[in-house]
Motif scaffolding. Structure first.
Motif, short mmCIF file in Angstrom:
data_model
loop_
_atom_site.label_atom_id
_atom_site.label_comp_id
_atom_site.label_asym_id
_atom_site.label_seq_id
_atom_site.Cartn_x
_atom_site.Cartn_y
_atom_site.Cartn_z
N GLU A 27 7.65 -2.18 -10.88
CA GLU A 27 7.64 -3.52 -11.47
C GLU A 27 7.24 -3.41 -12.93
O GLU A 27 6.74 -2.38 -13.38
N THR A 28 7.44 -4.50 -13.67
CA THR A 28 7.09 -4.53 -15.09
C THR A 28 6.04 -5.61 -15.33
O THR A 28 6.22 -6.76 -14.93
N LYS A 29 4.95 -5.22 -15.98
CA LYS A 29 3.88 -6.15 -16.29
C LYS A 29 4.23 -6.99 -17.52
O LYS A 29 5.18 -6.68 -18.24
N PRO A 30 3.49 -8.06 -17.80
CA PRO A 30 3.79 -8.90 -18.96
C PRO A 30 3.80 -8.15 -20.29
O PRO A 30 4.48 -8.57 -21.23
N ASP A 31 3.06 -7.03 -20.38
CA ASP A 31 3.06 -6.27 -21.63
C ASP A 31 4.20 -5.24 -21.68
O ASP A 31 4.22 -4.37 -22.55
N ALA A 32 5.15 -5.36 -20.73
CA ALA A 32 6.35 -4.53 -20.68
C ALA A 32 6.09 -3.10 -20.21
O ALA A 32 6.95 -2.24 -20.31
N THR A 33 4.89 -2.82 -19.68
CA THR A 33 4.61 -1.50 -19.14
C THR A 33 4.87 -1.51 -17.63
O THR A 33 4.73 -2.54 -16.97
N PRO A 34 5.24 -0.35 -17.07
CA PRO A 34 5.55 -0.31 -15.64
C PRO A 34 4.30 -0.24 -14.78
O PRO A 34 3.25 0.25 -15.21
N VAL A 35 4.41 -0.70 -13.55
CA VAL A 35 3.33 -0.60 -12.58
C VAL A 35 3.96 -0.38 -11.21
O VAL A 35 5.05 -0.87 -10.92
N THR A 36 3.27 0.40 -10.38
CA THR A 36 3.78 0.73 -9.05
C THR A 36 2.70 0.51 -8.00
O THR A 36 1.53 0.26 -8.33
N GLU A 37 3.10 0.64 -6.75
CA GLU A 37 2.15 0.59 -5.64
C GLU A 37 1.05 1.63 -5.82
O GLU A 37 -0.12 1.39 -5.47
N ALA A 38 1.41 2.79 -6.37
CA ALA A 38 0.42 3.85 -6.55
C ALA A 38 -0.69 3.42 -7.51
O ALA A 38 -1.86 3.73 -7.29
N ASP A 39 -0.32 2.73 -8.60
CA ASP A 39 -1.34 2.23 -9.54
C ASP A 39 -2.32 1.31 -8.83
O ASP A 39 -3.55 1.45 -8.98
N ILE A 40 -1.78 0.36 -8.07
CA ILE A 40 -2.62 -0.65 -7.43
C ILE A 40 -3.51 -0.03 -6.36
O ILE A 40 -4.73 -0.27 -6.31
N ARG A 41 -2.94 0.78 -5.50
CA ARG A 41 -3.73 1.36 -4.41
C ARG A 41 -4.76 2.36 -4.92
O ARG A 41 -5.89 2.43 -4.41
N ALA A 42 -4.40 3.12 -5.94
CA ALA A 42 -5.36 4.07 -6.51
C ALA A 42 -6.53 3.33 -7.13
O ALA A 42 -7.69 3.74 -6.97
N GLU A 43 -6.26 2.25 -7.85
CA GLU A 43 -7.36 1.49 -8.46
C GLU A 43 -8.26 0.89 -7.38
O GLU A 43 -9.49 0.93 -7.51
N ASP A 44 -7.67 0.33 -6.33
CA ASP A 44 -8.47 -0.23 -5.24
C ASP A 44 -9.38 0.84 -4.63
O ASP A 44 -10.55 0.59 -4.31
N THR A 45 -8.85 2.04 -4.47
CA THR A 45 -9.63 3.15 -3.91
C THR A 45 -10.80 3.51 -4.80
O THR A 45 -11.94 3.67 -4.33
N ILE A 46 -10.55 3.62 -6.09
CA ILE A 46 -11.62 3.96 -7.04
C ILE A 46 -12.68 2.88 -7.08
O ILE A 46 -13.89 3.16 -7.03
N LEU A 47 -12.24 1.62 -7.16
CA LEU A 47 -13.21 0.52 -7.27
C LEU A 47 -14.09 0.44 -6.03
O LEU A 47 -15.29 0.15 -6.13
N ALA A 48 -13.53 0.70 -4.87
CA ALA A 48 -14.33 0.65 -3.65
C ALA A 48 -15.43 1.71 -3.66
O ALA A 48 -16.58 1.44 -3.30
N LEU A 49 -15.09 2.90 -4.10
CA LEU A 49 -16.08 3.98 -4.13
C LEU A 49 -17.12 3.76 -5.22
O LEU A 49 -18.31 4.02 -5.02
N LEU A 50 -16.69 3.30 -6.38
CA LEU A 50 -17.65 3.07 -7.47
C LEU A 50 -18.58 1.90 -7.16
O LEU A 50 -19.76 1.93 -7.54
N SER A 51 -18.07 0.88 -6.49
CA SER A 51 -18.94 -0.25 -6.13
C SER A 51 -20.00 0.18 -5.12
O SER A 51 -21.10 -0.37 -5.08
N ARG A 52 -19.66 1.18 -4.31
CA ARG A 52 -20.62 1.72 -3.35
C ARG A 52 -21.68 2.57 -4.04
O ARG A 52 -22.88 2.45 -3.73
N ASP A 53 -21.26 3.44 -4.96
CA ASP A 53 -22.17 4.41 -5.54
C ASP A 53 -22.80 3.99 -6.87
O ASP A 53 -23.89 4.46 -7.21
N LEU A 54 -22.11 3.13 -7.61
CA LEU A 54 -22.61 2.70 -8.93
C LEU A 54 -22.47 1.18 -9.06
O LEU A 54 -21.80 0.68 -9.96
#
Length: 260
Positions: A27-54
């Motif tokens: 998909e294309t974001k409003p700033d014309a850069t691409p985004v995929t399922e991998a971007d979204i799922r990877a960020e969710d994974t990172i945020l979950a772990l960081l919210s637990r530890d930091l």
């Protein structure tokens, strides 16, 4: 801190490789850069772990910012996350994409991890130094070695973006009289500088702080530097400027060890 970052980056890397193996829509974001399922799922994974530890450190994450969710970073200490740096490289399937996680304190990236899951390598850096971690195909650690920049050669070996080329960079490379220029995707360029495989990485096209903070932290830990064109160190947490978007970087040049 690096242990926490490494765990989160590797967990995100496993998610990215799962999507990479089967493919996904772009998909294309409003700033014309691409985004995929991998971007979204990877960020969710990172945020979950960081919210637990930091849990007490604000997190500025690329896709969260794109959705309008920006934390207060006025305290000067915050995390910068790019869950999939080099989405174009991910889409073109050349392996040159990374997971970037960094800690910023008072405008300076003081700890960072750059993980390239498709290449089986990770760069890490903090006050103790910089390191390169290699892994096997199952992402099991094989070797961790200290790394350091090399003195800038004359003429220098340069690195440039694979997907973002512009006349300003071409002119800069000509002015530097480079001996060789390698085009590499994502923040891997900072890692190559940090381990002494090149001398300079000029960037005149637009980047965001989450694109550079982790690699910059590794480079500084290895003895290098990232400077704006006027010679001042590249700073982080840039907001409310009349001429640039929040967290956008100006042009910069990343260097190995400069003798002067």
């Amino acid at each position: 801190m690096l242990t926490i970052f490494e765990e989160a980056a590797h967990a995100a890397g496993r998610v990215i490789l799962e999507v990479y193996a089967r493919g996904c829509a772009v998909e294309t974001k409003p700033d014309a850069t691409p985004v995929t399922e991998a971007d979204i799922r990877a960020e969710d994974t990172i945020l979950a772990l960081l919210s637990r530890d930091l849990p007490d450190i604000p997190v500025v994450a690329e896709e969260q910012v794109a959705a309008g969710r920006v934390p207060d970073v006025s305290g000067g200490r915050f995390l910068l996350i790019d869950p999939l740096d080099g989405t174009r490289e991910f889409i073109s399937r050349n392996g040159e994409f990374t997971v970037n996680i960094a800690l910023v304190e008072n405008g300076v990236p003081v700890a960072g991890v750059v993980h390239a899951p498709a290449l089986g390598l990770t760069y890490l850096g903090d006050a103790t130094g910089a390191y390169k971690l290699t892994q096997d195909d199952a992402l099991r650690p094989l070797m961790r070695q200290p790394i350091t920049v090399r003195p800038v050669a004359t003429p220098p070996v340069a690195l440039a973006s694979r997907s973002h080329q512009d006349p300003e960079t071409a002119a800069c490379l000509q002015q530097l009289g480079v001996a060789e220029c390698r085009n590499i995707g994502s923040s891997l360029k900072f890692g190559l500088l940090a381990e002494g495989l090149a001398d300079v990485y000029p960037r005149f096209g637009r980047t965001m702080e989450w694109d550079t903070a982790a690699g910059d932290a590794v480079l500084r830990a290895a003895g290098g530097m990232t400077l704006e064109i006027d010679g001042t160190p590249l700073a982080y947490g840039k907001r409310q400027r009349p001429d640039m978007a929040d967290f956008a970087n100006p042009a910069f040049m990343a260097w190995g060890r400069r003798e002067s």
